[in-house]
Design an enzyme around this catalytic site. Structure first.
Site, PDB file in Angstrom:
ATOM      1  N   GLU A   6      39.006  44.163  36.411  1.00 51.72           N
ATOM      2  CA  GLU A   6      37.687  44.127  35.777  1.00 51.72           C
ATOM      3  C   GLU A   6      37.325  42.670  35.472  1.00 51.72           C
ATOM      4  O   GLU A   6      38.117  41.954  34.851  1.00 51.72           O
ATOM      5  CB  GLU A   6      37.715  44.935  34.480  1.00 51.72           C
ATOM      6  N   VAL A   7      36.159  42.267  35.925  1.00 54.71           N
ATOM      7  CA  VAL A   7      35.687  40.903  35.686  1.00 54.71           C
ATOM      8  C   VAL A   7      34.558  40.998  34.661  1.00 54.71           C
ATOM      9  O   VAL A   7      33.599  41.758  34.845  1.00 54.71           O
ATOM     10  CB  VAL A   7      35.194  40.251  36.996  1.00 54.71           C
TER      11      VAL A   7
END
Ligand SMILES: NC(=O)c1ccc[n+]([C@@H]2O[C@H](COP(=O)([O-])OP(=O)(O)OC[C@H]3O[C@@H](n4cnc5c(N)ncnc54)[C@H](O)[C@@H]3O)[C@@H](O)[C@H]2O)c1
Length: 316
Positions: free
Chosen positions: A151-152
């Site tokens: 997850e960015v």
């Protein structure tokens, strides 16, 4: 190509390093002392062995991957020449903030600093940084070398260029990065995981079923579908009228607890912490631990090989 340095070589740090090295990138990894590095080297050896035994690569490739990872207890040595640093130290807000302060005194402002935090918002982590524009969250999942999702998450002051560099480096590591539209605690994966965990605890605390049956209700039903369709596509396939009608009478009955449940709280007070010290919800002898961990790794490798086949890579 970015030059990657990883700070922290515990559960996540050495396994993120393994992901990068497997994709052909040299990485430098920081550990706090020799014992820390020894543990990481041991973890790395056993992971490479399992991956080779399960046909992800041969012994020669395993050796090459190992040679791509350089461990050190010198922070200065590890960050020297880095263009992208991934911080993987304990989930303690002050410790992380102190580390960013130290790093900003050691590296140029063009160097990206990414955090593997499990859920702190990036704006909070970066609030005392001189250059928060170069800060981003890249949240890998355990075991990071076998789970594709990262997850960015960008903070209020993160540059688009920082996000782009993080997405590119993760893609080059053969990961599946997803970029959140907004920052929120726990991001997406942990919010979903903990919604399920809260309800599982409520069921256990209320005596509705045994721990074995609560786990079986997941692994033998929704767990079988989730690798193929996420919760929203699953609803589409079941019929949205049905899923909406059930939501409308069931949601009000689901747990809204704001803290850990009774059973979990008691276990933690008694220092029964799970696999890592022999007892948690379940009893964990070394034989059962090895068996379940091996089964989980083998199944994750099976999924990974399927992904590689779908992507036209050699997954044999
Ligand atoms: N374990 C998981 O399942 C998991 C999954 C996703 C994200 N995370 C996140 O990744 C980060 C690291 O978690 P972990 O499970 O690898 O922790 P860990 O305790 O296994 O490893 C932490 C490492 O950080 C370093 N370290 C320890 N104390 C330090 C200090 N005072 N200063 C600098 N470095 C220090 C050491 O190298 C140590 O091995 C945390 O933010 C955690 O929330 C963990």
């Amino acid at each position: 190509m970015e030059k990657i340095s990883i700070l922290g070589c515990g559960t996540m740090g050495h396994s993120i390093a393994l992901s990068a090295a497997w994709a052909g990138q040299a990485v430098k990894v920081y550990g706090v002392n020799d014992k820390d590095l020894e543990n990481a080297a041991k973890g790395l050896r056993s992971k490479l062995k399992v991956m080779a035994e399960n046909g992800l690569f041969n012994e020669a490739e395993a050796k090459r991957i190992k040679e791509h990872i350089h461990f050190s207890t010198s922070l200065a040595e590890v960050v020297e020449g880095a263009t992208l640093i991934i911080e993987v130290i304990p989930e303690v807000l002050e410790l992380k903030k102190e580390m960013y302060k130290k790093l900003e005194g050691m590296v140029g402002e063009e160097v990206v600093i990414a955090s593997n935090t499990s859920g702190f918002k990036p704006s909070l982590l970066a609030e005392e940084m001189d250059h928060p524009n170069r800060f981003v969250v890249t949240h890998f999942w355990n075991p990071a070398h076998l789970i594709p999702l990262v997850e960015v998450v960008k903070g209020a002051r993160t540059d688009e260029a920082t996000v782009e560099r993080a997405m590119n480096v993760l893609t080059a590591m053969n990961k599946k990065p997803i970029l959140l539209n907004k920052e929120l605690p726990g991001f997406i994966g942990n919010r979903l995981q903990y919604a399920l965990f809260r309800e599982a605890q409520a069921l256990l605390d209320s005596g509705a079923a045994t721990k074995e049956d609560i786990d079986a209700a997941v692994t033998y039903s929704i767990g079988r579908r989730l690798p193929i369709t996420g919760p929203l596509m699953t609803a589409d396939m079941g019929g949205l009228d049905v899923f909406s009608a059930i939501s409308n009478y069931l949601f009000e009955d689901l747990s809204k607890a704001e803290r850990s449940g009774e059973v979990l709280t008691k276990l933690v007070e008694e220092q029964k912490l799970g696999d890592k010290n022999g007892e948690g919800f379940y009893k964990w002898g070394s034989d059962i631990s090895e068996k379940i961990n091996a089964e989980r790794e083998q199944t994750l490798i099976y999924f990974l090989k399927n992904d590689m086949k779908l992507n036209g890579e050699d997954g044999k």
